[in-house]
Design a protein around this motif. Sequence first.
Motif, PDB file in Angstrom:
ATOM      1  N   LYS B   5      34.418  -6.325  54.204  1.00 21.85           N
ATOM      2  CA  LYS B   5      35.477  -6.567  53.218  1.00 21.85           C
ATOM      3  C   LYS B   5      35.735  -5.303  52.389  1.00 21.85           C
ATOM      4  O   LYS B   5      36.862  -4.983  52.035  1.00 21.85           O
ATOM      5  CB  LYS B   5      35.087  -7.736  52.322  1.00 21.85           C
ATOM      6  CG  LYS B   5      35.125  -9.064  53.068  1.00 21.85           C
ATOM      7  CD  LYS B   5      34.570 -10.213  52.259  1.00 21.85           C
ATOM      8  CE  LYS B   5      34.516 -11.452  53.128  1.00 21.85           C
ATOM      9  NZ  LYS B   5      33.838 -12.582  52.481  1.00 21.85           N
ATOM     10  N   LYS B   9      39.291  -3.469  52.057  1.00 19.37           N
ATOM     11  CA  LYS B   9      39.901  -3.282  50.734  1.00 19.37           C
ATOM     12  C   LYS B   9      40.258  -1.813  50.521  1.00 19.37           C
ATOM     13  O   LYS B   9      41.316  -1.488  49.977  1.00 19.37           O
ATOM     14  CB  LYS B   9      38.945  -3.752  49.637  1.00 19.37           C
ATOM     15  CG  LYS B   9      38.799  -5.259  49.556  1.00 19.37           C
ATOM     16  CD  LYS B   9      37.774  -5.629  48.507  1.00 19.37           C
ATOM     17  CE  LYS B   9      37.477  -7.113  48.492  1.00 19.37           C
ATOM     18  NZ  LYS B   9      36.436  -7.469  47.513  1.00 19.37           N
ATOM     19  N   ASP B  28      37.953 -11.295  46.976  1.00 18.78           N
ATOM     20  CA  ASP B  28      37.958 -11.678  48.395  1.00 18.78           C
ATOM     21  C   ASP B  28      38.934 -12.806  48.706  1.00 18.78           C
ATOM     22  O   ASP B  28      39.592 -12.798  49.738  1.00 18.78           O
ATOM     23  CB  ASP B  28      36.546 -12.141  48.829  1.00 18.78           C
ATOM     24  CG  ASP B  28      35.540 -11.011  48.756  1.00 18.78           C
ATOM     25  OD1 ASP B  28      35.962  -9.850  48.556  1.00 18.78           O
ATOM     26  OD2 ASP B  28      34.337 -11.287  48.898  1.00 18.78           O
ATOM     27  N   VAL B  72      41.959 -11.258  51.489  1.00 19.54           N
ATOM     28  CA  VAL B  72      41.037 -10.362  52.206  1.00 19.54           C
ATOM     29  C   VAL B  72      40.170 -11.194  53.151  1.00 19.54           C
ATOM     30  O   VAL B  72      39.918 -10.804  54.296  1.00 19.54           O
ATOM     31  CB  VAL B  72      40.168  -9.563  51.221  1.00 19.54           C
ATOM     32  CG1 VAL B  72      39.023  -8.864  51.939  1.00 19.54           C
ATOM     33  CG2 VAL B  72      41.031  -8.548  50.491  1.00 19.54           C
ATOM     34  N   ASN B  73      39.721 -12.348  52.698  1.00 15.43           N
ATOM     35  CA  ASN B  73      38.900 -13.219  53.545  1.00 15.43           C
ATOM     36  C   ASN B  73      39.612 -13.583  54.847  1.00 15.43           C
ATOM     37  O   ASN B  73      39.039 -13.487  55.936  1.00 15.43           O
ATOM     38  CB  ASN B  73      38.543 -14.516  52.807  1.00 15.43           C
ATOM     39  CG  ASN B  73      37.348 -14.315  51.876  1.00 15.43           C
ATOM     40  OD1 ASN B  73      36.631 -13.326  51.996  1.00 15.43           O
ATOM     41  ND2 ASN B  73      37.163 -15.234  50.953  1.00 15.43           N
ATOM     42  N   VAL B  76      39.874 -10.541  57.238  1.00 15.00           N
ATOM     43  CA  VAL B  76      38.613 -10.217  57.909  1.00 15.00           C
ATOM     44  C   VAL B  76      38.319 -11.244  59.005  1.00 15.00           C
ATOM     45  O   VAL B  76      37.919 -10.884  60.120  1.00 15.00           O
ATOM     46  CB  VAL B  76      37.448 -10.146  56.893  1.00 15.00           C
ATOM     47  CG1 VAL B  76      36.099 -10.078  57.608  1.00 15.00           C
ATOM     48  CG2 VAL B  76      37.617  -8.931  55.991  1.00 15.00           C
TER      49      VAL B  76
END
Lengths: 175, 83
Positions: B5, B9, B28, B72-73, B76
Amino acid sequence: MRIVIDGKKVVLDGCQVETKECGEKMLTELYRRYVGDYPKFFKMDTLSKLGFIASELLLQREASLRGVERFVPSEERGVIMGNRSASIVNDREYEKTIQKGDYYPSPALFVYTLPNIVTGEIAIRNKFYGESGFYVVEDKETLMEIVRSSSMKAGIVGWVECRGRNDFEADVELI
Amino acid sequence: MNVTKEQLKQQIIEALNLEGMTPDDIQDDAPLFGEGLGLDSIDALELMMVFDKHYGIKLTDRNESKRVFASVNTMVEYIESKR
């Protein structure tokens, strides 16, 4: 009300605003301390950050001294700014993304390859629906002649020149 | 294809030119568009380029992009699913 900013200091109505950083980092420092609620700031080019911070400090001072409420839609208020170097700093950054061998044109940089984006940012943020314009001229006096000949009655006017991420000057007034 | 992560980022910050922002400023699970980070459609194009450039993933479906770029979660998770 008037604010003068260069790469090392900020003077608001004759009083220096305390800062620890210099250049663009100083603008970010001011954003974090005095604004903080507009994450789009981080995406702006240096020219837009400069104009945005200048306008924010002026309008916050007006709200504080005169009790003028922020973000009230206004047909009277506008934004007129100008400079000598247009958006050259960001233009150069964008150019780097379209070089041979590493051709990834950046949309995020492309949107700031016009100097009048800064006036739009300020007008949108503050709901100023009056005259808005950005002029690329030789000096501030020429810009102010344009302002005087315009129909603008109130708002943000001034010089925002940016030659580098740490090399800039603003002389902006709230009229 | 492993991605942390933190890495992602940092790539978002560089791609979107978020000068002055650090990975710690991006949560996240916070929405990236609208509220949260306040990204817009231009930034979505930039995120597509991050996927292509760094992970060889081409996103062309608008609805899928919307779901993948939610946070972001989710980004990923999608990258990991393409390993």
